[in-house]
Motif scaffolding. Structure first.
Motif, mmCIF file in Angstrom:
data_model
loop_
_atom_site.group_PDB
_atom_site.id
_atom_site.type_symbol
_atom_site.label_atom_id
_atom_site.label_comp_id
_atom_site.label_asym_id
_atom_site.label_seq_id
_atom_site.Cartn_x
_atom_site.Cartn_y
_atom_site.Cartn_z
ATOM 1 N N THR A 58 52.023 25.204 126.156
ATOM 2 C CA THR A 58 51.267 26.445 126.011
ATOM 3 C C THR A 58 52.197 27.648 125.890
ATOM 4 N N TYR A 106 44.108 27.301 123.555
ATOM 5 C CA TYR A 106 45.291 26.428 123.574
ATOM 6 C C TYR A 106 46.467 27.140 124.231
ATOM 7 N N GLU A 125 43.213 21.375 125.994
ATOM 8 C CA GLU A 125 44.374 20.632 125.507
ATOM 9 C C GLU A 125 44.322 20.592 123.988
#
Length: 74
Positions: free
Chosen positions: A4, A35, A41
């Motif tokens: 991330t 995201y 995810e």
């Protein structure tokens, strides 16, 4: 590094907005923002699109390596 943070770092390196990246890989900005924030995810299909969009390897985008590598030639 978790992916991330890497997503955000890459985007900022290229001086792009979340909207520009989202449009470049064919999704809504809100989805891409989730995201980067780690709320969702990332799907494998979106990782592949990001690799093509930035011309970077998946292992770099995912934070597996800190060595910035371009995608392999086909």
């Amino acid at each position: 590094m978790y992916y991330t943070q890497r997503l955000k770092d890459i985007r900022e390196f290229y001086e792009l907005t979340q909207e520009q990246v989202a449009q470049g890989i064919g999704m809504k900005q809100e989805q891409y923002q989730r995201y980067e924030a780690g709320k969702n995810e990332i799907k494998a299909s979106h990782i592949i699109k990001l690799c093509h969009f930035y011309n970077l390897s998946a292992d770099y985008i995912l934070g597996i390596t800190s060595i910035r590598k371009e995608m392999p030639k086909r």
